[in-house]
Design a protein around this motif. Structure first.
Motif, PDB file in Angstrom:
ATOM      1  N   THR A  99       0.852  -1.187   0.000  1.00  0.00           N
ATOM      2  CA  THR A  99       0.000   0.000   0.000  1.00  0.00           C
ATOM      3  C   THR A  99       0.888   1.239   0.000  1.00  0.00           C
ATOM      4  OG1 THR A  99      -1.752  -1.137   1.218  1.00  0.00           O
ATOM      5  CG2 THR A  99      -1.781   1.274   1.244  1.00  0.00           C
ATOM      6  N   ARG A 136       0.956   5.395   0.385  1.00  0.00           N
ATOM      7  CA  ARG A 136       0.205   6.540   0.904  1.00  0.00           C
ATOM      8  C   ARG A 136       0.551   7.763   0.063  1.00  0.00           C
ATOM      9  NH1 ARG A 136      -3.794   6.153   4.420  1.00  0.00           N
ATOM     10  NH2 ARG A 136      -3.065   7.730   5.881  1.00  0.00           N
ATOM     11  N   ILE A 185      -4.300   9.255   1.303  1.00  0.00           N
ATOM     12  CA  ILE A 185      -5.158   8.163   0.871  1.00  0.00           C
ATOM     13  C   ILE A 185      -4.275   6.991   0.465  1.00  0.00           C
ATOM     14  CG2 ILE A 185      -7.078   9.637   0.146  1.00  0.00           C
ATOM     15  CD1 ILE A 185      -6.078   9.310  -2.758  1.00  0.00           C
ATOM     16  N   ASP A 186      -4.887   5.820   0.388  1.00  0.00           N
ATOM     17  CA  ASP A 186      -4.149   4.606   0.049  1.00  0.00           C
ATOM     18  C   ASP A 186      -4.253   4.294  -1.439  1.00  0.00           C
ATOM     19  OD1 ASP A 186      -3.507   4.260   2.700  1.00  0.00           O
ATOM     20  OD2 ASP A 186      -5.073   2.761   3.085  1.00  0.00           O
ATOM     21  N   ARG A 221      -6.400   5.833  -7.714  1.00  0.00           N
ATOM     22  CA  ARG A 221      -7.063   6.515  -6.601  1.00  0.00           C
ATOM     23  C   ARG A 221      -8.584   6.428  -6.746  1.00  0.00           C
ATOM     24  NH1 ARG A 221      -6.091  12.401  -5.443  1.00  0.00           N
ATOM     25  NH2 ARG A 221      -3.936  11.708  -5.194  1.00  0.00           N
ATOM     26  N   SER A 251      -7.809   0.353  -3.152  1.00  0.00           N
ATOM     27  CA  SER A 251      -7.335   1.679  -2.742  1.00  0.00           C
ATOM     28  C   SER A 251      -8.484   2.369  -2.000  1.00  0.00           C
ATOM     29  CB  SER A 251      -6.913   2.482  -3.966  1.00  0.00           C
ATOM     30  OG  SER A 251      -5.844   1.852  -4.654  1.00  0.00           O
ATOM     31  N   THR A 252      -8.193   3.489  -1.357  1.00  0.00           N
ATOM     32  CA  THR A 252      -9.249   4.223  -0.661  1.00  0.00           C
ATOM     33  C   THR A 252     -10.399   4.472  -1.635  1.00  0.00           C
ATOM     34  OG1 THR A 252      -7.606   5.291   0.752  1.00  0.00           O
ATOM     35  CG2 THR A 252      -9.802   6.307   0.642  1.00  0.00           C
ATOM     36  N   LEU A 286     -12.924  13.106  -1.492  1.00  0.00           N
ATOM     37  CA  LEU A 286     -12.064  12.414  -2.442  1.00  0.00           C
ATOM     38  C   LEU A 286     -12.533  12.574  -3.870  1.00  0.00           C
ATOM     39  CD1 LEU A 286      -9.728  10.592  -3.215  1.00  0.00           C
ATOM     40  CD2 LEU A 286     -11.086   8.615  -2.484  1.00  0.00           C
TER      41      LEU A 286
END
Length: 496
Positions: free
Chosen positions: A57, A59, A72-73, A129, A134-135, A182
């Protein structure tokens, strides 16, 4: 291929590519991963994954313009080079979409690469993203609005766009209400910045890439924003990088893409030995399709379990568009046409998990609508749709119609990137001559924009995704040679 991979490939809103004016130097310069943002590799979870594939992961900032932005991941995967002594670096597999993932591609299509390429690179995939794992982002759309024939803006049977404008407002309102902060930071430029964070976290001075469909636009934007961080760049199935239209140009490209590709389907669908034959002559297939779509506009057939639960003219048209992506999909359209002629329907297609559909639709809408401002006037779409319907009846005005971006509440945060010839000459475009989603006409625009930086290989083949998929042996050899050795054709070339 996992169910999620199939879903992402089928429901990404536009599934094609393009470009954004250079960002300021401080913003570009800020994209260097700190030691605390490195990668801790572990075994990947899930079925059908190569045991050598690792996951991690990364960041990244949600907002690159704000140093204090929340992180966010980004989910990342890799399969290391099979011959460390021959290793050159990392080859990033950039997915299509927006809404596509390459997280499992190192175990999937990456394994089709020839051995000297597998030796030369670590294969790296990622979920862009907003896209789970992912987030994630989610708009909470109505179930009916998740139908592919809704996500693609097919006009009403009479050409009216009133329903499309209402759908655009409803979907945009849902994204504003449910998408959180986001969704305002989904964009191609931000994906390119995430990629450079990934490059740094991998410890690579330069990054090679293989981008497909919308991934060609991501790759082009990355090569524009970070030209000296690029090694060998392959862009496969390319779109028009018009910075004034961006996704509007990609959607409009379907008009010509269908015209380029439908004759190939017609020839196949009229072969005497074809069990799914729909007509005795290729020349009869097009008028048959148009008559059948018009009849279904007037008299839809019930289709329990499908979304929508009827086979109408636009569902047939959407099936046509989906089926022209690859000759291997032609039977799907032919079987549906044959059933509809008899007043029946096949079993309803399997429904993907709604959580996946919601996530993919949100990423697609957010990216397309944040990249560039779309017209908000119904009159603009009415005029464009009428012109399109008259000139391109197979696509019935859809490619110039209103998407959620027509009612998007957020203005673009930056100007679209303009692709230019500034930077190293290390880009190879590969393009099928007949491609429904990213037609040759648009690919030529990207080739022109890159100037001396690129060479294009045009492949005499039909289908979307050329390299190691729907292209031919000549095109595949040319791309493989470039990835393995750096050798490109001296000029644009044609693979017959």
């Amino acid at each position: 291929m996992t169910q999620r991979t199939r879903t992402i490939r089928n429901v990404a809103i536009v599934g094609v590519s393009t470009a954004l004016l250079a960002v300021t130097a401080p913003l570009t310069a800020s994209v260097a991963a700190s030691p605390s943002e490195g990668l801790a590799w572990t075994a990947c979870q899930g079925s059908g994954i190569n045991p050598r594939q690792q996951c991690a992961t990364l960041r990244v900032p949600m907002d690159y313009a704000d140093p204090g932005s929340p992180r966010i991941d980004i989910a990342v995967s890799r399969i290391p080079s099979e011959n460390p002594e021959a290793r050159r670096g990392a080859l990033l597999l950039i997915p299509g979409g927006p809404g596509g993932s390459s997280l499992n591609d190192p175990s999937g299509k990456g394994q089709k690469l020839p051995q000297d390429v597998l030796d030369a690179y670590d294969l790296v995939g990622f979920a862009p993203r907003g896209l789970a794992p992912s987030t994630p982002v989610d708009c909470g759309l109505d179930h009916d609005d998740l139908a592919t024939s809704k996500l693609r803006p097919w006009p009403a049977a009479d050409g009216s766009v009133d329903g499309n404008m209402a759908t655009a407002r409803r979907m945009a309102d849902a994204c504003a209400a449910n998408g959180g902060e986001l969704i305002r930071h989904l964009s191609t430029a931000n994906e390119a910045r995430d990629i450079d964070r990934l490059r740094a976290a991998l410890g690579e001075r330069k990054l090679s890439a293989w981008g497909v469909s919308y991934g060609t636009y991501v790759g082009a934007v990355y090569a524009q924003l970070f030209p000296h961080r690029t090694d060998r760049i392959v862009l496969d199935s390319n779109d028009n990088p018009d910075p004034t239209r961006v996704a509007r140009a990609w959607l409009a490209g379907h008009e010509q893409g269908v015209e380029d590709t439908f004759p190939d389907f017609a020839a196949w669908a009229s072969k005497p030995d074809n069990p799914d034959r729909v007509a005795s002559r290729a020349a009869d297939v097009r008028p048959l399709f148009l008559r059948l779509a018009a009849r279904l506009d007037r008299e839809p057939l019930p289709w329990p379990g499908a979304n929508p639960e009827e086979l109408n003219g636009n569902v047939l048209r959407q099936t046509m568009l989906d089926s022209l992506y690859s000759p291997s999909r032609y039977p799907t359209l032919a079987k549906l046409m044959r059933a509809a002629q008899q007043g029946t329907v096949p079993p309803a297609p399997a429904a993907p998990p709604e959580t996946v559909l919601q996530n993919v639709a949100a990423v697609g809408a957010g990216t397309l609508c944040n990249d560039v401002a779309w017209p908000t006037s119904k009159a603009v779409y009415e005029k464009d749709v009428a012109e399109s319907r008259a000139k391109y009846p197979l696509t019935a005005g859809m490619p110039r119609n209103a998407m959620p971006c027509a009612a998007w509440p957020y203005p673009p945060r930056e100007a679209p990137v303009r692709i230019t010839g500034r930077g190293p000459s290390n880009v190879l475009l590969v393009q099928n001559e007949r491609d429904v989603a990213t037609p040759l006409s648009g690919a030529r625009k990207l080739r022109e924009a890159f100037g001396r930086r690129a060479v294009m290989v045009t492949v005499n083949s039909t289908g979307h995704d050329a390299y190691l998929a729907n292209g031919n042996a000549c095109g595949d050899r040319t791309v493989s040679r470039f990835l393995a050795t750096g050798q490109r054709p001296g000029a644009d070339t044609y693979c017959a």
